[in-house]
Structures are given as structure tokens and as C-alpha cells.
Design a protein around this motif. Structure first.
Motif, PDB file in Angstrom:
ATOM      1  N   ARG A   1       0.849  -1.193   0.000  1.00  0.00           N
ATOM      2  CA  ARG A   1       0.000   0.000   0.000  1.00  0.00           C
ATOM      3  C   ARG A   1       0.885   1.243   0.000  1.00  0.00           C
ATOM      4  N   ILE A   2       0.461   2.280  -0.734  1.00  0.00           N
ATOM      5  CA  ILE A   2       1.232   3.516  -0.833  1.00  0.00           C
ATOM      6  C   ILE A   2       0.308   4.705  -0.601  1.00  0.00           C
ATOM      7  N   GLY A   3       0.750   5.632   0.256  1.00  0.00           N
ATOM      8  CA  GLY A   3       0.014   6.867   0.506  1.00  0.00           C
ATOM      9  C   GLY A   3       0.905   8.065   0.232  1.00  0.00           C
ATOM     10  N   LEU A   4       0.382   9.027  -0.505  1.00  0.00           N
ATOM     11  CA  LEU A   4       1.118  10.261  -0.823  1.00  0.00           C
ATOM     12  C   LEU A   4       0.401  11.429  -0.151  1.00  0.00           C
ATOM     13  N   PHE A   5       1.126  12.134   0.728  1.00  0.00           N
ATOM     14  CA  PHE A   5       0.511  13.197   1.503  1.00  0.00           C
ATOM     15  C   PHE A   5       1.250  14.518   1.345  1.00  0.00           C
ATOM     16  N   GLY A   6       0.487  15.590   1.450  1.00  0.00           N
ATOM     17  CA  GLY A   6       1.081  16.917   1.434  1.00  0.00           C
ATOM     18  C   GLY A   6       1.878  17.152   2.704  1.00  0.00           C
TER      19      GLY A   6
END
Length: 191
Positions: free
Chosen positions: A120-125
Motif C-alpha cells: 500500500r502507498i500513501g502520498l501526503f502533502g
């Protein structure tokens, strides 16, 4: 209940805040969670964890060396359990497709460099902490921000992390881990 390790690297503290929010959400689901900054603690136990989430941030187009080193050293253990990766960057803030592609490109480079493919991959500011920067870094970050966010007022700080998005990612990661390990969240006794 699963034992989950969150191993992260942080440059200015925003990735640590994200890691702690993820940890809090996973704990709320009944999991035993340990969050460790791999730049200061080089001995987190991957082998003792049922699942691992790695977090890093982008600074001048690169992830922290401590995060890269952690993944390389533990790659064999990581591939044998459920894993996730979260990345914090200004590129994830922009509505611009080119900037979003840039954020995804950082993940692709990370995967290429480490040989590890998280589930799983999450991209956050991230955040701009102008008040904490020295003169040269403030100028550099102002220049970067001009193209990424437009927020160039150096008299204040900016936080771009979408906390709802972080919690959604955390719950998705938890559901994935629970499904893979055959464990569930605690039963709701309120019914």
C-alpha cells in the motif's frame, strides 16, 4: 490484533506527525503499534512485527538516507509480511497533474533504489515551516513553494497534510493487514 512497526524518517517533523496519526488510527483499531524514527533509532525490530509501514519525506528531490538504508537492510523481512509506504512532499499538494506525477515519480525512484515493493502507498502533502528555516533555506523553500503551492509569505508557516486522507490510508492499510493475517479489528460492544 497485529503488531505493526512504523519506521519513518523526517526532516522537519511533518512525517513524524503523519506517522503518529497513522499509529493512533491503527491503535484505535486494536493493534499494537510502535513508531520509530530510523534516523535516531537504528534498531527497530522488523522480525518481531506482523506488518511494517515505512514513511519518508522528500527534500530537494530525495528521500532520507536513513529510510533508504532501513529498507535496504530489512528488505528480505519486508517482503515476507504486509507492508505500506507513506511519502510526504509538497508535490503531493499541487492540483497540477505534472506535480502529482512528480510525487509518484519519487515513489518509483524509491522502489527502484531499494528493490522493495510495498503493498500500500500513501502520498501526503507536507508543510512549509518558514519560521524554522535559516535565511538560505527560507529562500530555497520560497522558490520551491512558488511553483508548488504559491505560498511564499515567509512570515508564516503552512501545513498541507490532509488528515482525513491520512486516516483513510491508515484504515485501508489496517484492513489490508487484517485480511492478510486473518485478524480483525476489535468487536464493537455498543450494539
Amino acid at each position: 490484533m497485529a503488531t505493526i512497526l512504523i519506521a519513518y524518517g523526517t526532516g522537519e517533523g511533518q512525517t513524524a506527525k503523519v506517522a503518529e496519526r497513522i499509529a493512533e488510527t491503527l491503535r484505535d483499531r486494536g493493534h499494537d503499534v510502535t513508531a520509530v524514527d530510523v534516523s535516531t533509532d537504528s534498531s527497530p525490530s522488523v522480525a518481531d512485527s506482523d506488518a511494517v509501514l515505512v514513511g519518508g519525506s522528500i527534500h530537494v528531490g530525495k528521500h532520507q538516507q536513513s529510510v533508504l538504508r532501513f529498507v535496504r537492510e530489512h528488505r528480505d523481512d519486508l517482503v515476507s509480511r504486509p507492508t505500506g509506504f507513506s511519502q510526504v512532499s509538497l508535490s503531493s499538494v499541487a492540483d497540477d497533474e505534472q506535480r502529482r506525477a512528480e510525487a509518484a515519480g519519487y515513489v518509483e525512484s524509491f522502489i527502484e533504489e531499494t528493490g522493495w515493493h510495498p503493498d500500500r502507498i500513501g502520498l501526503f502533502g507536507g508543510a512549509l515551516r518558514y519560521s524554522e528555516y535559516g535565511f538560505l533555506k527560507r529562500l530555497l523553500m520560497k522558490r520551491i513553494a512558488k511553483g508548488a503551492t504559491g505560498d511564499t509569505d515567509t512570515s508564516r508557516d503552512y501545513e498541507y497534510t490532509d488528515w482525513v486522507e491520512v486516516e483513510q490510508f491508515s484504515n485501508d492499510f489496517a484492513a489490508f493487514v487484517e485480511g492478510r493475517l486473518g485478524v480483525g479489528p476489535p468487536a464493537d460492544d455498543s450494539a
